[in-house]
Design a protein around this motif. Structure first.
Motif: not given
Length: 270
Positions: A58-87
């Motif tokens: 998965v490729v996440f845009s900078q704004e996607w990462k900024r919405q949850i407080g992260y810089a561009n390089e702080e989140i890897a491009n993988s599906f689990e990075e997203w799903i692991s942060r879901v409540h």
């Protein structure tokens, strides 16, 4: 591009030149388009994502990462990075919704859930997406966006709490409480009407509030009601209301105006 050779003791250079003006123009236009898209995403608070389903990349845009407080390089491009942060309370629902949508991709993917922010809090996200198929019709990619709807959800929850508080107050109050439109239509009647006038609250929604007022008092009440809707100032009145058994009750009523976002009076609370 330049090359050189030695011929009869003489060094010779051969140069080949290509006109890359259009290439540069295309690159410049692409860069400007990307910048405009990034600015639009920032202004609209929209985070973009591009999911390769087969590779789970998965490729996440900078704004996607900024919405949850992260810089561009702080989140890897993988599906689990997203799903692991879901409540945790929404995780099973989100996983099931994704599975069901991939099996039967009718319409647009749309799901609301909370995501964990870098600071430990949770933000409400509205995720929207669409599937892209290859030439054989296989669903290969999914493109979508995240919209931060936290403020909207908090406002809805606050309104829900207010509505519940209003319900508790009105259902336990001995005084008659009604919400009335300008034409006399009753939107709400407290349960106390049952004890005072003998009507079930649901019955009164079918009866104009003016119809129960004594004929001698009705013109005065209508004039006062119009004045309250026009000025936004409540009125205090005494008048007679008819009981379901045909008898009359003398009531003292105080009204308050309910205004819309434009400042216009929409209803009166009596």
């Amino acid at each position: 591009s330049i090359s050189h050779t030695h011929q009869n003791g003489t060094l010779r250079f051969t140069a080949v030149m290509h006109d890359i003006t259009e290439q540069k123009r295309t690159q410049k236009a692409l860069l400007e388009s990307e910048q405009r898209l990034q600015l639009a995403c920032q202004a609209s608070n929209t985070g973009l994502w591009d999911w390769d389903i087969e590779s789970d990349f998965v490729v996440f845009s900078q704004e996607w990462k900024r919405q949850i407080g992260y810089a561009n390089e702080e989140i890897a491009n993988s599906f689990e990075e997203w799903i692991s942060r879901v409540h945790p309370e929404e995780l099973d629902k989100v996983r099931k919704y994704i599975r069901d949508y991939l099996k039967n991709p009718v319409g647009q993917f749309e799901c609301e859930f909370r995501m964990r922010h870098k600071d430990g809090t949770y933000r409400w996200m509205l995720s929207r997406g669409s599937l892209l198929a290859d030439s054989q019709g296989r669903m290969m990619r999914m493109l979508g966006c995240h919209l931060d709807i936290t403020e909207r959800m908090l406002a809805q929850e606050a309104q829900k709490q207010k509505d519940e508080l209003f319900r508790l107050i009105t259902e336990n109050a001995e005084d008659l409480i009604a919400v009335v439109e300008r034409n006399g239509k009753r939107r709400y009647n407290s349960p106390s009407y049952r004890n005072v006038l003998g009507y079930e609250p649901e019955e009164l929604t079918k009866i104009s509030s003016f119809d129960l007022i004594h004929l001698e008092d009705r013109p005065r009440v209508i004039i006062a009601s119009e004045a309250a809707f026009s000025s936004g100032l409540g009125q205090k009145l005494e008048y007679r209301l008819q009981h379901k058994d045909g008898s009359w009750r003398i009531l003292e009523s105080t009204s308050s105006a309910v205004k819309n976002s434009a400042g216009e009076v929409e209803m009166l609370v009596l």
